[in-house]
Motif scaffolding. Structure first.
Motif, PDB file in Angstrom:
ATOM      1  N   TYR A  55      10.608  25.132  48.582  1.00 59.04           N
ATOM      2  CA  TYR A  55      11.723  25.357  49.506  1.00 59.04           C
ATOM      3  C   TYR A  55      11.555  24.503  50.756  1.00 59.04           C
ATOM      4  O   TYR A  55      10.474  23.997  51.049  1.00 59.04           O
ATOM      5  CB  TYR A  55      11.846  26.831  49.885  1.00 59.04           C
ATOM      6  CG  TYR A  55      10.630  27.426  50.576  1.00 59.04           C
ATOM      7  CD1 TYR A  55      10.413  27.247  51.946  1.00 59.04           C
ATOM      8  CD2 TYR A  55       9.704  28.177  49.864  1.00 59.04           C
ATOM      9  CE1 TYR A  55       9.327  27.804  52.576  1.00 59.04           C
ATOM     10  CE2 TYR A  55       8.600  28.730  50.484  1.00 59.04           C
ATOM     11  CZ  TYR A  55       8.412  28.541  51.843  1.00 59.04           C
ATOM     12  OH  TYR A  55       7.317  29.083  52.470  1.00 59.04           O
ATOM     13  N   SER A 102      11.827  24.578  54.891  1.00 56.47           N
ATOM     14  CA  SER A 102      11.827  25.544  55.995  1.00 56.47           C
ATOM     15  C   SER A 102      11.281  24.869  57.241  1.00 56.47           C
ATOM     16  O   SER A 102      11.243  23.630  57.329  1.00 56.47           O
ATOM     17  CB  SER A 102      11.009  26.790  55.621  1.00 56.47           C
ATOM     18  OG  SER A 102      11.197  27.825  56.574  1.00 56.47           O
ATOM     19  N   SER A 134      17.722  25.983  59.270  1.00 59.24           N
ATOM     20  CA  SER A 134      17.667  24.681  58.602  1.00 59.24           C
ATOM     21  C   SER A 134      19.018  23.985  58.693  1.00 59.24           C
ATOM     22  O   SER A 134      20.064  24.601  58.451  1.00 59.24           O
ATOM     23  CB  SER A 134      17.292  24.867  57.128  1.00 59.24           C
ATOM     24  OG  SER A 134      16.007  25.417  56.997  1.00 59.24           O
ATOM     25  N   GLU A 163      22.871  30.153  54.920  1.00 56.60           N
ATOM     26  CA  GLU A 163      24.146  30.738  54.515  1.00 56.60           C
ATOM     27  C   GLU A 163      24.126  32.253  54.672  1.00 56.60           C
ATOM     28  O   GLU A 163      25.098  32.852  55.157  1.00 56.60           O
ATOM     29  CB  GLU A 163      24.455  30.360  53.060  1.00 56.60           C
ATOM     30  CG  GLU A 163      25.807  30.859  52.552  1.00 56.60           C
ATOM     31  CD  GLU A 163      26.989  30.224  53.276  1.00 56.60           C
ATOM     32  OE1 GLU A 163      28.000  30.931  53.487  1.00 56.60           O
ATOM     33  OE2 GLU A 163      26.900  29.035  53.636  1.00 56.60           O
ATOM     34  N   SER A 219      18.313  32.503  53.621  1.00 54.56           N
ATOM     35  CA  SER A 219      18.882  31.171  53.800  1.00 54.56           C
ATOM     36  C   SER A 219      19.784  31.079  55.029  1.00 54.56           C
ATOM     37  O   SER A 219      20.174  32.100  55.615  1.00 54.56           O
ATOM     38  CB  SER A 219      19.690  30.792  52.559  1.00 54.56           C
ATOM     39  OG  SER A 219      20.848  31.617  52.451  1.00 54.56           O
ATOM     40  N   THR A 269      24.084  22.653  56.230  1.00 58.69           N
ATOM     41  CA  THR A 269      24.259  24.103  56.271  1.00 58.69           C
ATOM     42  C   THR A 269      25.297  24.450  57.343  1.00 58.69           C
ATOM     43  O   THR A 269      25.643  23.603  58.181  1.00 58.69           O
ATOM     44  CB  THR A 269      22.932  24.794  56.622  1.00 58.69           C
ATOM     45  OG1 THR A 269      22.478  24.291  57.884  1.00 58.69           O
ATOM     46  CG2 THR A 269      21.878  24.529  55.556  1.00 58.69           C
ATOM     47  N   THR A 294      20.336  21.901  53.309  1.00 56.47           N
ATOM     48  CA  THR A 294      19.892  22.663  52.154  1.00 56.47           C
ATOM     49  C   THR A 294      20.091  21.803  50.905  1.00 56.47           C
ATOM     50  O   THR A 294      20.993  20.936  50.894  1.00 56.47           O
ATOM     51  CB  THR A 294      20.686  23.984  52.032  1.00 56.47           C
ATOM     52  OG1 THR A 294      20.089  24.813  51.031  1.00 56.47           O
ATOM     53  CG2 THR A 294      22.149  23.740  51.692  1.00 56.47           C
ATOM     54  N   THR A 342      14.765  29.814  58.445  1.00 51.82           N
ATOM     55  CA  THR A 342      15.455  30.108  57.187  1.00 51.82           C
ATOM     56  C   THR A 342      14.726  29.366  56.076  1.00 51.82           C
ATOM     57  O   THR A 342      13.968  28.435  56.331  1.00 51.82           O
ATOM     58  CB  THR A 342      16.933  29.682  57.213  1.00 51.82           C
ATOM     59  OG1 THR A 342      17.009  28.265  57.410  1.00 51.82           O
ATOM     60  CG2 THR A 342      17.693  30.395  58.309  1.00 51.82           C
ATOM     61  N   GLU A 379      15.401  27.388  52.440  1.00 52.67           N
ATOM     62  CA  GLU A 379      16.395  26.767  51.569  1.00 52.67           C
ATOM     63  C   GLU A 379      15.711  26.364  50.260  1.00 52.67           C
ATOM     64  O   GLU A 379      14.876  25.463  50.237  1.00 52.67           O
ATOM     65  CB  GLU A 379      17.003  25.535  52.258  1.00 52.67           C
ATOM     66  CG  GLU A 379      17.485  25.779  53.682  1.00 52.67           C
ATOM     67  CD  GLU A 379      18.526  26.874  53.791  1.00 52.67           C
ATOM     68  OE1 GLU A 379      19.386  26.973  52.881  1.00 52.67           O
ATOM     69  OE2 GLU A 379      18.484  27.641  54.780  1.00 52.67           O
TER      70      GLU A 379
END
Length: 403
Positions: free
Chosen positions: A210, A212, A283, A260, A258, A309, A286, A201, A203
């Motif tokens: 980001y 990852s 992940s 989520e 993500s 997360t 986040t 994912t 984030e």
């Protein structure tokens, strides 16, 4: 000894078919080769004859043995047929039942399992007519070896490269290992609904950066294909990967970014699912705040606050009713101990553990070394193998256990 009939059509990727013949022969297969007239503009029959130590077939009307019809006998002789490369032209003819050369006549006259490895310009591949022709062939039972992305002869860097010979060999080995299950309807996965998560994912910290991880998604994609081949209806929830999207009729793909988004996608499908393979590397944290503008460089150190997360596997374990839950544990130490702890904490039925500290396996590698830990304390070591083969081994182990 398994027998492979290799059909080579007229594309620049025909040179790869020479390497494929060599790899198949070295792996112990008996190989016979057919060439279209156009294929002979790129490669010669002599090259294949020297490597396979068998005659090469180029003409429907040149009967080597008067006691048999060659294009019928070859299809009956083979345990599997591989069309590599398969041009857009050959795919179009086959999907429309045209038999005007040695290869198409053989393919139309056989019931032998057939694998097709497309290779062409990206625009030809994406053309609606080509996509329609491939869909027709898939619905008729032909199995496709999806092309990869890379530099094409036309100069584009895009999808259209013929699958690599080593990967075709691996797919055939998996097919022959799975044959009793794949070619019959008695697999315990047939008609069941499976959900597979795959890949990493992402984030976001800001529009540029980001958080990852190194997950490639290969085992999740391999599991999806293997489940679909055994008759399951598969939902693949995938984070960002560089893998070609599966085009199997039994696979629905949901792309997410993500943790989520992956959580919400899994929750939306969970009630209808029979078995879950939680293979994604999600992940754990986040950024507490995703900035809308690029974070500018400053003097001194930078402190970023992170929040947890959703724990997807834990949620699935807490809310399962009839579902069978298979989780993965990528560890660098205390592999068995952590796998057993995860079994209990997540209320999973199986945890599949591997050592990602070993640089020769895991994440971006094509290989891995898995051990399956069951809730009833059974442990099955699958050993080091390709991820495609390991996906088959995982399903083999579960065939009589998961229900």
């Amino acid at each position: 000894m398994k027998r492979i009939l290799l059909a080579v059509s007229g594309g620049i990727a025909a040179y790869k078919a020479i390497d494929l013949t060599s790899k198949l022969t070295q792996a112990g297969y008996e190989v016979r080769v057919m060439l279209t007239e156009n294929a002979q503009e790129f490669v010669t029959p002599l090259a294949f004859q020297a490597i396979s130590r068998n005659p090469v077939y180029t003409n429907t009307f040149k009967e080597e043995n008067p006691a048999e019809i060659q294009h019928v006998a070859l299809g009956d002789w083979a345990d599997a047929i591989v069309v590599a490369p398969a041009t857009a032209n050959l795919i179009a003819k086959l999907s429309n039942g045209i038999a005007d050369d040695m290869i198409t006549s053989t393919l139309l006259a056989t019931e032998t399992p057939t694998f097709i490895a497309p290779a062409m310009n990206v625009h030809m591949y994406e053309n609606n007519r080509t996509q329609h022709n491939m869909a027709v062939l898939k619905s008729d039972g032909y199995q496709f070896l999806e092309p990869g992305e890379g530099y094409l002869a036309c100069g584009y860097v895009a999808k259209g490269r013929m699958e690599e010979p080593l990967q075709i060999l691996t797919r055939l080995e998996t097919f022959f290992n799975e044959e009793p299950v794949t070619n019959h309807t008695h697999s315990s996965f047939a008609g069941k609904r499976a959900l597979v998560t795959a890949g990493p994912t992402i984030e976001e910290l800001d529009p540029v950066r980001y958080l990852s991880n190194h997950s490639s998604g290969k085992i999740g994609y391999a599991l999806s294909e293997a489940l679909a081949d055994r008759g399951a209806k598969v939902t693949l929830v995938s984070g960002p990967t560089h893998l070609a999207q599966p085009e199997h009729a039994n696979i629905e793909v949901i792309q997410v970014q993500s943790a989520e988004e992956m959580f919400e996608a899994v929750k939306s499908k969970y009630k209808q699912i029979d078995i879950v393979f939680k293979a994604a590397a999600v992940s754990d944290y986040t950024p507490a705040e995703a900035l809308t503008h690029k974070l500018k460089k400053q003097d001194g150190e930078l402190a970023v606050t992170f929040k947890r997360t959703p724990d997807i596997l834990k949620y699935l374990g807490e809310h399962k009713t009839h579902q069978y839950l298979v989780g993965f544990a990528a560890e660098t130490q205390h592999i068995t101990e952590y796998a057993q702890q995860k079994l209990q904490k997540k209320n999973a039925n199986v945890i599949i553990a591997n050592n990602v500290g070993d640089k020769s396996i895991g994440f971006s590698s094509d290989d891995n070394d898995y051990t399956m830990h069951f809730a009833n304390q059974e442990v099955i070591a699958l050993g080091k193998d390709t991820k495609i083969s390991l996906a088959a081994k995982i399903l083999d182990a579960l065939e009589t256990r998961w229900q």
